[in-house]
Design a protein around this motif. Sequence first.
Motif, PDB file in Angstrom:
ATOM      1  N   ARG A  24      -9.264 -22.006   3.477  1.00  0.00           N
ATOM      2  CA  ARG A  24      -8.046 -21.705   2.721  1.00  0.00           C
ATOM      3  C   ARG A  24      -7.902 -20.196   2.518  1.00  0.00           C
ATOM      4  N   ALA A  25      -9.006 -19.543   2.177  1.00  0.00           N
ATOM      5  CA  ALA A  25      -8.965 -18.100   1.972  1.00  0.00           C
ATOM      6  C   ALA A  25      -8.623 -17.364   3.269  1.00  0.00           C
ATOM      7  N   ARG A  26      -9.152 -17.846   4.396  1.00  0.00           N
ATOM      8  CA  ARG A  26      -8.856 -17.223   5.693  1.00  0.00           C
ATOM      9  C   ARG A  26      -7.361 -17.326   6.003  1.00  0.00           C
ATOM     10  N   LYS A  27      -6.786 -18.487   5.735  1.00  0.00           N
ATOM     11  CA  LYS A  27      -5.352 -18.663   5.960  1.00  0.00           C
ATOM     12  C   LYS A  27      -4.549 -17.755   5.034  1.00  0.00           C
ATOM     13  N   MET A  28      -4.991 -17.657   3.778  1.00  0.00           N
ATOM     14  CA  MET A  28      -4.306 -16.772   2.845  1.00  0.00           C
ATOM     15  C   MET A  28      -4.359 -15.330   3.330  1.00  0.00           C
ATOM     16  N   ALA A  29      -5.520 -14.925   3.825  1.00  0.00           N
ATOM     17  CA  ALA A  29      -5.668 -13.554   4.322  1.00  0.00           C
ATOM     18  C   ALA A  29      -4.717 -13.286   5.484  1.00  0.00           C
ATOM     19  N   LEU A  30      -4.603 -14.230   6.407  1.00  0.00           N
ATOM     20  CA  LEU A  30      -3.694 -14.070   7.543  1.00  0.00           C
ATOM     21  C   LEU A  30      -2.242 -13.948   7.079  1.00  0.00           C
ATOM     22  N   HIS A  31      -1.869 -14.774   6.109  1.00  0.00           N
ATOM     23  CA  HIS A  31      -0.487 -14.717   5.619  1.00  0.00           C
ATOM     24  C   HIS A  31      -0.251 -13.467   4.776  1.00  0.00           C
ATOM     25  N   PHE A  32      -1.274 -12.992   4.068  1.00  0.00           N
ATOM     26  CA  PHE A  32      -1.142 -11.691   3.404  1.00  0.00           C
ATOM     27  C   PHE A  32      -0.852 -10.607   4.444  1.00  0.00           C
ATOM     28  N   ALA A  33      -1.603 -10.618   5.537  1.00  0.00           N
ATOM     29  CA  ALA A  33      -1.410  -9.621   6.586  1.00  0.00           C
ATOM     30  C   ALA A  33       0.004  -9.701   7.162  1.00  0.00           C
ATOM     31  N   ALA A  34       0.476 -10.921   7.396  1.00  0.00           N
ATOM     32  CA  ALA A  34       1.830 -11.096   7.931  1.00  0.00           C
ATOM     33  C   ALA A  34       2.873 -10.632   6.925  1.00  0.00           C
ATOM     34  N   ALA A  35       2.687 -10.994   5.655  1.00  0.00           N
ATOM     35  CA  ALA A  35       3.655 -10.628   4.621  1.00  0.00           C
ATOM     36  C   ALA A  35       3.810  -9.118   4.526  1.00  0.00           C
ATOM     37  N   PHE A  36       2.689  -8.407   4.470  1.00  0.00           N
ATOM     38  CA  PHE A  36       2.757  -6.952   4.357  1.00  0.00           C
ATOM     39  C   PHE A  36       3.249  -6.318   5.656  1.00  0.00           C
ATOM     40  N   SER A  37       2.913  -6.912   6.785  1.00  0.00           N
ATOM     41  CA  SER A  37       3.364  -6.359   8.065  1.00  0.00           C
ATOM     42  C   SER A  37       4.873  -6.458   8.204  1.00  0.00           C
ATOM     43  N   PHE A  38       5.434  -7.606   7.857  1.00  0.00           N
ATOM     44  CA  PHE A  38       6.894  -7.751   7.923  1.00  0.00           C
ATOM     45  C   PHE A  38       7.581  -6.832   6.919  1.00  0.00           C
ATOM     46  N   ARG A  39       6.991  -6.689   5.733  1.00  0.00           N
ATOM     47  CA  ARG A  39       7.597  -5.813   4.733  1.00  0.00           C
ATOM     48  C   ARG A  39       7.572  -4.364   5.194  1.00  0.00           C
ATOM     49  N   VAL A  40       6.440  -3.907   5.697  1.00  0.00           N
ATOM     50  CA  VAL A  40       6.324  -2.532   6.183  1.00  0.00           C
ATOM     51  C   VAL A  40       7.224  -2.314   7.400  1.00  0.00           C
ATOM     52  N   GLY A  41       7.262  -3.300   8.304  1.00  0.00           N
ATOM     53  CA  GLY A  41       8.117  -3.180   9.473  1.00  0.00           C
ATOM     54  C   GLY A  41       9.584  -3.060   9.106  1.00  0.00           C
ATOM     55  N   ALA A  42      10.003  -3.850   8.119  1.00  0.00           N
ATOM     56  CA  ALA A  42      11.393  -3.783   7.665  1.00  0.00           C
ATOM     57  C   ALA A  42      11.703  -2.421   7.059  1.00  0.00           C
ATOM     58  N   SER A  43      10.773  -1.932   6.235  1.00  0.00           N
ATOM     59  CA  SER A  43      10.965  -0.629   5.597  1.00  0.00           C
ATOM     60  C   SER A  43      11.005   0.492   6.630  1.00  0.00           C
TER      61      SER A  43
END
Length: 208
Positions: A24-43
Motif C-alpha cells: 500500500r505504501a509503495r502504491k502511495m509513493a508512486l501516486h505521490f510521484a505522479a501527483a507532484f509530477s503532473f502539478r510541476v509539469g502544469a506549472s
Amino acid sequence: MEQKHRDAFIRSYRTMDSSEQSERARKMALHFAAAFSFRVGASSALKSTSGVLLPPIGHYYSLFHMSMVLCWLNPLIDTKKLERIRHSTLKGLIETYYCSKGILNQSFFDLMNELQEEREWLNYRFGEFPYDFKNKVLGNEQKINREFKVAIDIVKEVDNATAKDANLLSYIQRSIGDSFGDDVLNTYLSAAESGKVWDAFLHHQLTT
C-alpha cells in the motif's frame, strides 16, 4: 479527524500484515510521484508558454493521483477497485470514505469536479467554456497546493496514529528515496522539473 475514524484506521492496520502495508505504501509513493509530477509539469507549461492549453490536463491529473494516494491509504477500500479505476469510481470513493465522514473537506471533492470539467471542456468542447477560461486556469494552482497539503496531512495523521502497528511514512520515504525516485521522474520530466518534484518531496517530508 475524529477519534472514531482514527480508531478505524488503527484497527485496520493492526490486523494487516507487513507485506500488505509495504505494498500500500509503495502504491502511495508512486501516486505521490505522479501527483507532484503532473502539478510541476502544469506549472512549468503555464510559466514557459503563458498558454492554458496543457495545464488543465496536468492540474486534473495531479489531484486524481493525490486522490489515489488517499484511496491506497484507506484499508476499508478494496484494492481491486483501485486497479484501472474509472474517474467516476474514484470520485465516489473520495466522497464516501473521506468527505462524507468529515475526514476531508468538501472543497477537495468540489475541486476534483471543477478540474475534470475544465479538462473535458478543453478536450471535447474547445472554445465553448462558459466563462473566462484563462483566469480560471490561472487560479487553480493555489487551490491545488492547498488541497495537496490537506491530503498529505491526513497521511501523516494516519501514520502517527498507526505507528505502533505500521511504518507507512517510512515505507513511502524509502520507496521514493531508494527504490524508484530518480528513475521514474527522469523518464517523464526535465532535469529542472525533476528537481522541483524532489524539492516538494523534501518539503513535505516524503523522502529523506
